[in-house]
Design a protein around this motif. Sequence first.
Motif, mmCIF file in Angstrom:
data_model
loop_
_atom_site.group_PDB
_atom_site.id
_atom_site.type_symbol
_atom_site.label_atom_id
_atom_site.label_comp_id
_atom_site.label_asym_id
_atom_site.label_seq_id
_atom_site.Cartn_x
_atom_site.Cartn_y
_atom_site.Cartn_z
ATOM 1 N N UNK A 396 69.795 22.750 -41.920
ATOM 2 C CA UNK A 396 70.581 22.030 -40.425
ATOM 3 C C UNK A 396 71.320 22.502 -40.512
ATOM 4 N N UNK A 397 71.752 23.242 -39.173
ATOM 5 C CA UNK A 397 73.028 23.593 -37.764
ATOM 6 C C UNK A 397 72.491 22.816 -36.908
ATOM 7 N N UNK A 398 74.325 22.906 -36.594
ATOM 8 C CA UNK A 398 74.609 22.075 -35.592
ATOM 9 C C UNK A 398 76.143 22.879 -34.814
ATOM 10 N N UNK A 399 75.829 23.609 -33.520
ATOM 11 C CA UNK A 399 76.904 24.974 -33.052
ATOM 12 C C UNK A 399 77.266 24.383 -31.321
ATOM 13 N N UNK A 400 78.802 23.716 -31.293
ATOM 14 C CA UNK A 400 78.822 23.160 -29.985
ATOM 15 C C UNK A 400 79.898 24.403 -29.406
ATOM 16 N N UNK A 401 79.989 24.421 -28.191
ATOM 17 C CA UNK A 401 81.036 24.688 -27.756
ATOM 18 C C UNK A 401 81.619 24.182 -26.283
ATOM 19 N N UNK A 402 82.677 24.437 -26.033
ATOM 20 C CA UNK A 402 83.180 23.449 -24.718
ATOM 21 C C UNK A 402 84.427 24.568 -24.625
ATOM 22 N N UNK A 403 84.230 25.253 -22.960
ATOM 23 C CA UNK A 403 84.835 25.869 -22.191
ATOM 24 C C UNK A 403 84.862 25.556 -20.568
ATOM 25 N N UNK A 404 86.603 25.777 -20.533
ATOM 26 C CA UNK A 404 87.313 24.965 -19.319
ATOM 27 C C UNK A 404 88.007 26.443 -18.452
ATOM 28 N N UNK A 405 87.624 27.173 -17.680
ATOM 29 C CA UNK A 405 87.801 28.096 -17.062
ATOM 30 C C UNK A 405 88.394 28.105 -15.568
ATOM 31 N N UNK A 406 88.752 28.106 -15.180
ATOM 32 C CA UNK A 406 89.992 28.382 -13.888
ATOM 33 C C UNK A 406 89.949 29.497 -13.151
ATOM 34 N N UNK A 407 89.223 29.703 -11.810
ATOM 35 C CA UNK A 407 89.357 31.468 -11.716
ATOM 36 C C UNK A 407 89.915 30.945 -9.475
#
Length: 813
Positions: A396-407
């Motif tokens: 059992x595997x869990x991947x999480x990501x959170x990306x905050x970006x400004x351009x």
Amino acid sequence: MKPILSTFFISFLVSLLAFYNATAQNIKGSVCDENGQPVNFASVLLLKAQDSSLYKVAISDTTGVFMFEGIQPGIYQVMVSFGNEQSPKSPAFELTSAGSTVELPPLKINTATELAGVAVVQKKRFVEYKADRITLIPEALISNTGLSTLEVLEKAPGLRVDENGVITYKGKAGVMVFVDGKPSYMSADALVGYLRGLPSGSVELIELMDNPPAHFDAAGSGGVVNIKLKKNTQKGFNGGLTISARQGFYGRTNNNANLNYRINKLNIFASASFNITRQFQDIDIERNYLNERGELNSQFKQNSFLKERRDNHSLRLGMDYYLNKKSTIGIVGSYGHDANDVTTINNALLMGRKGTLDSTNIGLSLSDRQWSNQSLNLNYTYQVNKQEELILSADYLVFTSAIDQSLSNKVKRANGSETVESDLLSNLPATIQIWSGKADYKKPIGKAQLDFGVKTSQVKANNTAEFFNRFDNEIRPNYELSNYFNYNEQINAAYLSTQKQYGKLGVQAGLRLENTNIEGLQYGNPTKQDSSFTRSYTNIFPTLYLNYVLDSLGHHQMNLSYGRRITRPNYQDLNPFSYPMDRFTIYSGNPFLVPTFAHNVGLTHAYKGFLVTSLNYSFVNDMITETIELGGNFFFSRPGNIGTQNTLSLSVSGQLSFTAWWTAQIYGELTNSRFSSLIYGQKLVNNGTYGAVNWINQFVLGKGWSAELSGYYQSSAYSAQFITIPLGRVGFTAQKSVWKNRGSFKLSFSDIFYTFKMGGDIKALGQATASFTNTLDTRALMLSFSYNFRKGNLLKIRQKSAADEEKNRVNIR
């Protein structure tokens, strides 16, 4: 043609399983190394004890087992020929009455001292060649201490990792990366981050396979890279640690520790790493826009400077409990976290056809990426004997990501007046859950070895892309770019394989069946409607290996292999959403991607295990790769399918001993690639031949001192729409061993002449041409210290897992 091939392989398997030769008198045994791991394709010589004359030769199979059949009564001895060495003869033994079988004790290979049975003194090599794979031993090179696993892979023969994390092997894309037999489940960006954060000191070995056996998932049209992490196997308390500091333009440090404790029936193991990386990329891009007559109409030049800070830490804990001599249960858990901050400054010039400045664009991109993964593996092994075994495994595997970006972008006219100012904000969270289970069983049938198994996996991916425009401190939703995407996938698989030794000919054949069911749903918003897709397909993947020993001593061996492979799209690549990488370049997904299928054939000749010549051919349909489309003044980057790829590669590798203190490992390759496709209305024909050379010199200087001098060069290469520029590097490492070789200090200087710079041209752009160069923080000095403490008897390494190729396809950005 496909039904004929399938019928042939099924008939071939059935005929092998039906084969049974009731030989009256046999001699059986196995060859293994100091860790108890099988040594395949070693030549075992049966000698008459009276005069040491050669009676018969057997070759150990992929499990290390060998068999002499139809032997007359008498007194015999055996010896092993492996690599460039021959062992002493074993004690004499007698074969007496008809119907008897003598089973010899394991013939062990030891790198330092002679063990019971037959011992072969052999130096550890960075590169070792087997029938179906190439094995890299990171700790065999002193220059690998303190490096990341990504930097070790860059030294691998035939393997290349570009600045975007795309891995190619002998000119082929679609390479899948596994960790302990489990897929890495990551996008190219996330995979590069993981490999940069994984110290080489945590890696036991790395396997490169053109055509993996049938028990591997069929994923990986370009081949498979399997990274096996260290798991100490000695009784008592054992382990090691490595700390390092590296200074290039920016500094970085890689640190790791590996521990294990074995008492009675319980074995507990752990590893941890902590790494800090500071680095940069300096990218120059030039685009020329043409009119209908092919004349220059306008020009675009941009410099992008990326400054990156990456903090990575990981922990891996596991336990094996030996219920009895035949049964073992195990549990392994891991956690990893990667924090990545990237600041990108873009300076772009837009010019007219005469080179006069029209406007400038100054862009600033700030990206804060947080990525984590957790995994849990349960496994059970029931070993009836050395040849019969049942393995059950669940993951059992869990991947999480959170990306905050400004351009942010500011456009100015040539006279200095500001015309446009824009700010784009984004929040890109993603979660991927993976369940996987499999069962593998192997059993001898007569004189053949039968392996079969089943596997099922379920993947659920949720991706949110929220974009906002900011004007005069007012933030408004951007529905053109925002979206919410759900993806579900289930793969069910079964395989059957068999192997047998027919005198000097070793045969291994397998057949794998995989059924894939996927569905994707993109939710709408006030400006877009919902969209969805479903697909289901079933495929058969045959594999075949033939190994033949040409001479009685086993010095010359030939191997022929064939395999059919698949590369499925990354989960997020099927999401049709788009987002701008800068003001002039837009990335988007592609819901119309179809799987890549490849036929790989290899022919190899090995001389004494140290000089290996290989000829490989690959035919690929619908290769998944990055594609570039010109739309107005914008470049659109998205994954796409390239019609066909034909690749022919010739490679020679060997280990040479010039003196007692100087050895060298040398690899040379010539590869011809031809890509043909119709892409975005443009005809693409990109073909050419490139060469690559990799050499590693090792010096033993005495009094605990040793050194390495290494170099690499590759000429211009051809891949899909890209033609890359030549590149190379030279490095030097010195080592001093201390405390009775338990500790060592190393000083390394990498890319001494600062020549490892990437770049190239882009083809099939219609009325435009484009080129790029990318300078990285590759020239650096590094000081490292390693310490190991070991005691106790070696036990067999166990690495069990159910998850296979799914992990390689997570595309967390």
